[in-house]
Design a protein around this motif. Structure first.
Motif, PDB file in Angstrom:
ATOM      1  N   MET A  41       5.928  10.502  12.915  1.00 26.78           N
ATOM      2  CA  MET A  41       4.724   9.992  12.514  1.00 26.78           C
ATOM      3  C   MET A  41       3.725  10.179  13.273  1.00 26.78           C
ATOM      4  O   MET A  41       3.896  10.020  14.779  1.00 26.78           O
ATOM      5  CB  MET A  41       4.759   8.419  11.912  1.00 26.78           C
ATOM      6  CG  MET A  41       5.554   8.517  10.578  1.00 26.78           C
ATOM      7  SD  MET A  41       5.523   6.610  10.052  1.00 26.78           S
ATOM      8  CE  MET A  41       6.191   6.814   8.489  1.00 26.78           C
ATOM      9  N   THR A  42       2.120  10.306  13.034  1.00 24.56           N
ATOM     10  CA  THR A  42       1.208  10.441  13.885  1.00 24.56           C
ATOM     11  C   THR A  42       0.226   9.324  13.589  1.00 24.56           C
ATOM     12  O   THR A  42       0.033   9.162  12.352  1.00 24.56           O
ATOM     13  CB  THR A  42       0.919  12.090  14.146  1.00 24.56           C
ATOM     14  OG1 THR A  42       0.486  12.333  12.604  1.00 24.56           O
ATOM     15  CG2 THR A  42       2.000  12.973  14.620  1.00 24.56           C
ATOM     16  N   ALA A  43      -0.763   9.409  14.437  1.00 23.91           N
ATOM     17  CA  ALA A  43      -2.032   8.608  14.092  1.00 23.91           C
ATOM     18  C   ALA A  43      -1.794   7.383  13.730  1.00 23.91           C
ATOM     19  O   ALA A  43      -2.230   7.085  12.497  1.00 23.91           O
ATOM     20  CB  ALA A  43      -3.135   9.557  13.378  1.00 23.91           C
ATOM     21  N   ILE A  44      -1.314   6.612  14.336  1.00 24.65           N
ATOM     22  CA  ILE A  44      -0.722   5.000  13.913  1.00 24.65           C
ATOM     23  C   ILE A  44      -1.911   4.035  14.429  1.00 24.65           C
ATOM     24  O   ILE A  44      -2.138   4.135  15.560  1.00 24.65           O
ATOM     25  CB  ILE A  44       0.674   4.814  14.224  1.00 24.65           C
ATOM     26  CG1 ILE A  44       1.676   5.709  13.735  1.00 24.65           C
ATOM     27  CG2 ILE A  44       1.098   3.428  13.877  1.00 24.65           C
ATOM     28  CD1 ILE A  44       3.229   5.508  14.370  1.00 24.65           C
ATOM     29  N   TRP A  45      -2.257   3.073  13.590  1.00 24.21           N
ATOM     30  CA  TRP A  45      -3.233   2.118  13.765  1.00 24.21           C
ATOM     31  C   TRP A  45      -2.588   0.815  13.513  1.00 24.21           C
ATOM     32  O   TRP A  45      -2.126   0.728  12.371  1.00 24.21           O
ATOM     33  CB  TRP A  45      -4.519   2.289  13.312  1.00 24.21           C
ATOM     34  CG  TRP A  45      -5.264   3.043  13.531  1.00 24.21           C
ATOM     35  CD1 TRP A  45      -5.447   4.150  14.449  1.00 24.21           C
ATOM     36  CD2 TRP A  45      -6.792   3.375  12.973  1.00 24.21           C
ATOM     37  NE1 TRP A  45      -6.436   5.021  14.561  1.00 24.21           N
ATOM     38  CE2 TRP A  45      -7.074   4.470  13.552  1.00 24.21           C
ATOM     39  CE3 TRP A  45      -7.354   2.490  12.133  1.00 24.21           C
ATOM     40  CZ2 TRP A  45      -8.847   4.845  13.276  1.00 24.21           C
ATOM     41  CZ3 TRP A  45      -8.573   3.052  11.928  1.00 24.21           C
ATOM     42  CH2 TRP A  45      -9.531   3.993  12.458  1.00 24.21           C
ATOM     43  N   PHE A  46      -2.293  -0.073  14.544  1.00 21.50           N
ATOM     44  CA  PHE A  46      -1.978  -1.284  14.359  1.00 21.50           C
ATOM     45  C   PHE A  46      -3.022  -2.391  14.381  1.00 21.50           C
ATOM     46  O   PHE A  46      -3.648  -2.566  15.467  1.00 21.50           O
ATOM     47  CB  PHE A  46      -1.031  -2.013  15.444  1.00 21.50           C
ATOM     48  CG  PHE A  46       0.255  -1.092  15.456  1.00 21.50           C
ATOM     49  CD1 PHE A  46       1.413  -1.833  14.804  1.00 21.50           C
ATOM     50  CD2 PHE A  46       0.614   0.153  16.244  1.00 21.50           C
ATOM     51  CE1 PHE A  46       2.790  -0.775  14.725  1.00 21.50           C
ATOM     52  CE2 PHE A  46       1.864   0.427  16.277  1.00 21.50           C
ATOM     53  CZ  PHE A  46       3.006   0.143  15.498  1.00 21.50           C
ATOM     54  N   GLY A  87      -8.214   7.379   4.780  1.00 21.89           N
ATOM     55  CA  GLY A  87      -8.583   8.638   4.030  1.00 21.89           C
ATOM     56  C   GLY A  87      -7.336   8.623   2.743  1.00 21.89           C
ATOM     57  O   GLY A  87      -6.571   7.958   2.821  1.00 21.89           O
ATOM     58  N   PRO A  88      -7.523   9.544   2.135  1.00 23.51           N
ATOM     59  CA  PRO A  88      -6.519   9.681   0.904  1.00 23.51           C
ATOM     60  C   PRO A  88      -4.991  10.036   1.253  1.00 23.51           C
ATOM     61  O   PRO A  88      -4.082   9.742   0.386  1.00 23.51           O
ATOM     62  CB  PRO A  88      -7.085  10.712   0.204  1.00 23.51           C
ATOM     63  CG  PRO A  88      -7.860  11.644   1.234  1.00 23.51           C
ATOM     64  CD  PRO A  88      -8.475  10.716   2.279  1.00 23.51           C
ATOM     65  N   GLU A  89      -4.861  10.339   2.571  1.00 25.09           N
ATOM     66  CA  GLU A  89      -3.303  10.601   2.951  1.00 25.09           C
ATOM     67  C   GLU A  89      -2.956   9.164   3.958  1.00 25.09           C
ATOM     68  O   GLU A  89      -1.811   9.221   4.380  1.00 25.09           O
ATOM     69  CB  GLU A  89      -3.341  11.902   3.777  1.00 25.09           C
ATOM     70  CG  GLU A  89      -3.500  13.163   2.781  1.00 25.09           C
ATOM     71  CD  GLU A  89      -2.634  13.056   1.867  1.00 25.09           C
ATOM     72  OE1 GLU A  89      -1.334  13.012   2.149  1.00 25.09           O
ATOM     73  OE2 GLU A  89      -3.139  13.454   0.808  1.00 25.09           O
ATOM     74  N   ALA A 132      -9.102   9.743  10.183  1.00 31.70           N
ATOM     75  CA  ALA A 132      -8.670   8.653   9.558  1.00 31.70           C
ATOM     76  C   ALA A 132      -7.114   8.725   9.924  1.00 31.70           C
ATOM     77  O   ALA A 132      -6.560   9.692  10.008  1.00 31.70           O
ATOM     78  CB  ALA A 132      -8.402   8.811   7.942  1.00 31.70           C
ATOM     79  N   PRO A 133      -6.368   7.393  10.392  1.00 29.74           N
ATOM     80  CA  PRO A 133      -5.137   7.581  10.672  1.00 29.74           C
ATOM     81  C   PRO A 133      -4.235   7.905   9.571  1.00 29.74           C
ATOM     82  O   PRO A 133      -4.696   7.752   8.326  1.00 29.74           O
ATOM     83  CB  PRO A 133      -4.999   5.950  11.181  1.00 29.74           C
ATOM     84  CG  PRO A 133      -5.830   5.208  10.154  1.00 29.74           C
ATOM     85  CD  PRO A 133      -6.937   6.250   9.967  1.00 29.74           C
ATOM     86  N   ARG A 134      -3.164   8.466   9.784  1.00 32.50           N
ATOM     87  CA  ARG A 134      -1.972   8.697   8.664  1.00 32.50           C
ATOM     88  C   ARG A 134      -1.414   7.492   8.378  1.00 32.50           C
ATOM     89  O   ARG A 134      -0.915   7.253   7.264  1.00 32.50           O
ATOM     90  CB  ARG A 134      -0.821   9.683   9.350  1.00 32.50           C
ATOM     91  CG  ARG A 134       0.293   9.806   8.383  1.00 32.50           C
ATOM     92  CD  ARG A 134       0.944  11.232   8.285  1.00 32.50           C
ATOM     93  NE  ARG A 134       1.607  11.379   7.115  1.00 32.50           N
ATOM     94  CZ  ARG A 134       3.018  10.964   7.057  1.00 32.50           C
ATOM     95  NH1 ARG A 134       3.622  10.464   8.078  1.00 32.50           N
ATOM     96  NH2 ARG A 134       3.490  11.228   6.044  1.00 32.50           N
ATOM     97  N   VAL A 160      -7.516  -1.333  21.953  1.00 35.00           N
ATOM     98  CA  VAL A 160      -8.883  -1.323  21.838  1.00 35.00           C
ATOM     99  C   VAL A 160      -9.204  -2.665  21.201  1.00 35.00           C
ATOM    100  O   VAL A 160      -8.652  -3.212  20.475  1.00 35.00           O
ATOM    101  CB  VAL A 160      -9.425  -0.002  21.131  1.00 35.00           C
ATOM    102  CG1 VAL A 160      -9.081   1.016  21.989  1.00 35.00           C
ATOM    103  CG2 VAL A 160      -8.878  -0.039  19.842  1.00 35.00           C
ATOM    104  N   ALA A 161     -10.461  -2.978  21.142  1.00 30.72           N
ATOM    105  CA  ALA A 161     -11.105  -4.185  20.597  1.00 30.72           C
ATOM    106  C   ALA A 161     -11.675  -3.919  19.214  1.00 30.72           C
ATOM    107  O   ALA A 161     -12.162  -4.828  18.473  1.00 30.72           O
ATOM    108  CB  ALA A 161     -11.982  -4.604  21.497  1.00 30.72           C
ATOM    109  N   ALA A 162     -12.007  -2.710  19.102  1.00 32.87           N
ATOM    110  CA  ALA A 162     -12.646  -2.472  17.440  1.00 32.87           C
ATOM    111  C   ALA A 162     -12.069  -1.037  16.971  1.00 32.87           C
ATOM    112  O   ALA A 162     -11.098  -0.128  17.818  1.00 32.87           O
ATOM    113  CB  ALA A 162     -14.291  -2.056  17.810  1.00 32.87           C
ATOM    114  N   LEU A 163     -11.952  -0.884  15.854  1.00 33.06           N
ATOM    115  CA  LEU A 163     -11.523   0.596  15.012  1.00 33.06           C
ATOM    116  C   LEU A 163     -12.061   1.589  16.023  1.00 33.06           C
ATOM    117  O   LEU A 163     -13.279   1.657  16.142  1.00 33.06           O
ATOM    118  CB  LEU A 163     -12.201   0.331  13.496  1.00 33.06           C
ATOM    119  CG  LEU A 163     -11.389  -0.885  12.828  1.00 33.06           C
ATOM    120  CD1 LEU A 163     -12.171  -0.690  11.489  1.00 33.06           C
ATOM    121  CD2 LEU A 163      -9.992  -0.868  12.542  1.00 33.06           C
TER     122      LEU A 163
END
Length: 272
Positions: A1-6, A79-81, A54-56, A46-49
């Motif tokens: 998996m790539t581009a993960i945001w917590f 995003g849509p994905e 868009a993350p996956r 980081v402190a902000a988005l």
């Protein structure tokens, strides 16, 4: 998996990150967003988005009460994905879909704290994830222990009461048993160590032997012996079973209250 945001990374999400780090998972393309800026070990914080594509995958790990505060800005960045995995207690799939209507899938996840040791239990539920996605997410969560896909949100809630809240209930039992040992004259730290080893050993034995709890109790308790005398207190008038039934009932009741609170504000402002 790539581009993960917590998005938020408190106790539970932090425990998951710790477990994934121990599994060797690569977090080089992950970011933790915490308004406080408090670092998350092993993950760029980081402190902000962040700006950019868009993350996956997005893991919602903030307090459920902040959903309406966080959702509008976050929705505009997905995003849509994008796959949204929510750790928010009480926020049902429909509530989440209403706030993030364009994303590929919404997945509810209810882990417990032992995920930090890769010995956790995580309930999973989705109304729109296909089989390939269920396998992919299940395998990722499975790095942390048992990952179980639920058929209904009722099953999801029940697992949350037993496994999600369970470590707190087990911790209370361990503390009480250790305290009772102190009452028999044992030194405090030693009594706690004995109790921890007893609980861990019993669980390991039960799992390795696939033995039911009644059988283990029978093997320990000889007729008219010391263990049987103690069991008569726990079993008398359904004392222990009744206590735990009331405990889980209270946990489930609170879960229903949180879900009702989320449904009551299910018309969040739209994002232009």
């Amino acid at each position: 998996m790539t581009a993960i945001w917590f998005v938020g990374c408190g106790n539970m999400a932090g425990a998951m990150v710790e477990g994934w780090r121990k599994s060797g998972f690569d977090f080089s393309n992950a970011v933790a967003i915490r308004p406080s800026g408090t670092p998350v070990e092993g993950v760029r914080t980081v402190a902000a988005l962040p700006e950019g594509p868009a993350p996956r995958l997005v893991v919602l790990g903030f307090k459920p009460q902040k959903l309406n505060e966080v959702a509008p800005e976050l929705r505009a960045r997905l995003g849509p994905e994008t796959i949204v995995i929510s750790l928010l207690a009480g926020a049902e799939a429909k509530s989440l879909r209403g706030r993030f209507p364009e994303v590929r899938a919404i997945i509810r996840a209810m882990p417990n704290l032992p995920v930090s040791e890769r010995m956790g239990v995580t309930a999973l539920y989705s109304e729109d994830a296909n089989e390939d996605l269920r396998t992919e997410v299940g395998d990722w969560i499975g790095l942390l222990g048992l990952a179980h896909w639920c058929e209904t949100q009722a099953e999801f809630g029940a697992i949350g009461s037993v496994a999600g809240s369970g470590p707190a209930f087990v911790a209370r039992f361990i503390a009480a048993l250790a305290k009772a040992g102190e009452g028999l004259g044992l030194e405090g730290d030693f009594s706690l160590d004995l109790t921890l080893r007893t609980v861990a050993g019993t669980a390991a034995m039960a799992q390795s032997r696939c033995e039911d709890m009644a059988s283990i109790a029978r093997r320990v308790a000889s007729p008219r012996g010391t263990t049987e005398a103690g069991l008569s207190v726990l079993d008398g008038e359904d004392a222990l079973q009744g206590l735990l039934a009331r405990t889980l009932e209270a946990s489930q009741r609170r879960g229903r209250e949180l879900a009702e609170a989320a449904r009551a504000i299910d018309s969040p402002p739209s994002v232009a």
